[in-house]
Design a protein around this motif. Structure first.
Motif, PDB file in Angstrom:
ATOM      1  N   LEU A 231     -15.913 -45.615  15.942  1.00  0.00           N
ATOM      2  CA  LEU A 231     -15.609 -46.358  14.716  1.00  0.00           C
ATOM      3  C   LEU A 231     -14.944 -45.467  13.667  1.00  0.00           C
ATOM      4  CD1 LEU A 231     -18.915 -48.429  14.443  1.00  0.00           C
ATOM      5  CD2 LEU A 231     -16.615 -49.358  14.839  1.00  0.00           C
ATOM      6  N   ASN A 232     -15.286 -44.185  13.650  1.00  0.00           N
ATOM      7  CA  ASN A 232     -14.694 -43.245  12.696  1.00  0.00           C
ATOM      8  C   ASN A 232     -14.467 -41.913  13.393  1.00  0.00           C
ATOM      9  OD1 ASN A 232     -13.887 -41.601  10.628  1.00  0.00           O
ATOM     10  ND2 ASN A 232     -15.795 -41.703   9.472  1.00  0.00           N
ATOM     11  N   PRO A 233     -13.284 -41.698  13.957  1.00  0.00           N
ATOM     12  CA  PRO A 233     -13.011 -40.467  14.712  1.00  0.00           C
ATOM     13  C   PRO A 233     -13.088 -39.189  13.872  1.00  0.00           C
ATOM     14  CG  PRO A 233     -11.403 -42.175  15.234  1.00  0.00           C
ATOM     15  CD  PRO A 233     -12.169 -42.656  14.044  1.00  0.00           C
ATOM     16  N   ARG A 234     -13.162 -39.310  12.560  1.00  0.00           N
ATOM     17  CA  ARG A 234     -13.269 -38.129  11.701  1.00  0.00           C
ATOM     18  C   ARG A 234     -14.694 -37.960  11.127  1.00  0.00           C
ATOM     19  NH1 ARG A 234      -8.922 -35.466  10.637  1.00  0.00           N
ATOM     20  NH2 ARG A 234      -9.729 -34.603   8.675  1.00  0.00           N
ATOM     21  N   PHE A 235     -15.656 -38.564  11.774  1.00  0.00           N
ATOM     22  CA  PHE A 235     -17.051 -38.510  11.334  1.00  0.00           C
ATOM     23  C   PHE A 235     -17.648 -37.189  11.843  1.00  0.00           C
ATOM     24  CE2 PHE A 235     -20.988 -41.524  10.964  1.00  0.00           C
ATOM     25  CZ  PHE A 235     -21.569 -40.645  10.072  1.00  0.00           C
ATOM     26  N   TYR A 236     -17.380 -36.109  11.114  1.00  0.00           N
ATOM     27  CA  TYR A 236     -17.739 -34.779  11.604  1.00  0.00           C
ATOM     28  C   TYR A 236     -19.246 -34.594  11.738  1.00  0.00           C
ATOM     29  CZ  TYR A 236     -18.265 -33.740   6.572  1.00  0.00           C
ATOM     30  OH  TYR A 236     -18.629 -33.740   5.252  1.00  0.00           O
ATOM     31  N   GLN A 237     -20.037 -35.278  10.906  1.00  0.00           N
ATOM     32  CA  GLN A 237     -21.492 -35.156  11.035  1.00  0.00           C
ATOM     33  C   GLN A 237     -21.977 -35.713  12.369  1.00  0.00           C
ATOM     34  OE1 GLN A 237     -19.884 -36.563   8.423  1.00  0.00           O
ATOM     35  NE2 GLN A 237     -20.894 -36.103   6.452  1.00  0.00           N
ATOM     36  N   ALA A 238     -21.340 -36.801  12.830  1.00  0.00           N
ATOM     37  CA  ALA A 238     -21.741 -37.390  14.110  1.00  0.00           C
ATOM     38  C   ALA A 238     -21.405 -36.455  15.270  1.00  0.00           C
ATOM     39  CB  ALA A 238     -21.070 -38.749  14.304  1.00  0.00           C
ATOM     40  N   TYR A 239     -20.247 -35.761  15.176  1.00  0.00           N
ATOM     41  CA  TYR A 239     -19.919 -34.774  16.212  1.00  0.00           C
ATOM     42  C   TYR A 239     -20.980 -33.674  16.261  1.00  0.00           C
ATOM     43  CZ  TYR A 239     -15.156 -36.616  16.889  1.00  0.00           C
ATOM     44  OH  TYR A 239     -14.073 -37.403  17.185  1.00  0.00           O
ATOM     45  N   ALA A 240     -21.388 -33.184  15.088  1.00  0.00           N
ATOM     46  CA  ALA A 240     -22.395 -32.121  15.047  1.00  0.00           C
ATOM     47  C   ALA A 240     -23.748 -32.624  15.552  1.00  0.00           C
ATOM     48  CB  ALA A 240     -22.518 -31.573  13.634  1.00  0.00           C
TER      49      ALA A 240
END
Length: 273
Positions: free
Chosen positions: A81-90
């Protein structure tokens, strides 16, 4: 006891601290995955299914509960939904780390840092993987960067302290562990770390105080009891050393420093010392 044997004991303590020093593993909390908690988080998602934050929050709850596959699915959806959601990547990286997939974790930390180069959580997480993989310089660089960013996460100082220990820079290690303690006073890890460096500098009293405090904070850690036993052994109190080593070995039968300590001190008990 203060010559070759003392050096051996200090070396054993240092090895134990380094192998047990990770603070990146998820502390499981099964209540996070309770039917009631997940139902509440799912209700938030159902009311706004296009909001990636809802999936990120539920994924974190699944991760804390040890439901790693479900956690990854939620983080995948948040990132979709948000490819720039850096917290979710971490967050997904931390779950991968706990699943024994360090390469996938590093990839996610790298992506998070590409999006936000100043994200201290990703720097600390990636640095810890590098440290445990033996990439000491890369790890040191990540921890340094997080500290330069004025992180308030004690893990950055704790992990950099472990690297200072590897390099034999114990005064610097003690400074970092002390800073970690000021930021995370209820965490036993930096007390164990600082105690090991005190031992290396032959400051047994401060080492003993730190190991005892680590036990007070969490008496289920084999490392802390083993470190306490090392001080007893250095003092020549082999009966107390055996008791602490033995207790550590019961807590974690696979913890080799405890097993080795039991083997070294068992004769003292057998002989009625």
């Amino acid at each position: 006891m203060r010559s070759g044997v003392a050096l051996l004991l200090a070396g054993l303590a240092l090895a134990g601290c380094q192998t047990q020093g990770s603070t990146d593993l998820i502390r499981l909390d099964r209540a996070q995955g309770s039917e009631q908690n997940i139902a509440s988080l799912s209700s938030v998602i159902n009311s706004n299914p296009q909001d990636p934050e809802g999936y990120n929050v539920r994924g974190t709850a699944y991760g804390r509960a040890g439901e790693f596959r479900k956690a990854v699915d939620d983080f995948n959806r948040a990132i979709q939904l948000n490819p720039r959601f850096y917290q979710a990547y971490a967050n997904r990286a931390l779950v991968y780390r706990n699943m024994g997939k360090p390469a996938d974790a590093v990839n996610d930390y790298n992506t998070a840092l590409q999006i936000n180069p100043n994200y201290d959580v990703a720097l600390i997480g990636r640095g810890n993987i590098y440290r445990q993989a033996g990439r000491i310089n890369d790890a040191f660089s990540d921890f340094n960067r997080a500290i330069q960013l004025e992180t308030t996460d004690g893990r950055a100082f704790h992990n950099r302290g472990l690297i200072y220990q590897i390099r034999g820079q114990h005064s610097q290690a003690i400074e970092d562990f002390s800073r970690a303690i000021s930021l995370s006073p209820s965490s036993p890890e930096p007390y164990n770390g600082r105690g090991v460096s005190y031992l290396a500098l032959n400051d047994d009293e401060n080492a003993f105080a730190d190991f005892n405090h680590a036990i007070e904070l969490d008496d289920k850690r084999a490392e802390s009891w083993t470190n306490q036993a090392l001080v007893y052994e250095r003092r020549g109190d082999l009966v107390k050393a055996f008791k602490s080593y033995n207790h550590a070995a019961r807590l974690d039968p696979n913890y080799k420093p405890a097993q080795d300590g039991v083997a070294r001190t068992r004769s003292a008990v057998s002989n009625g010392a």
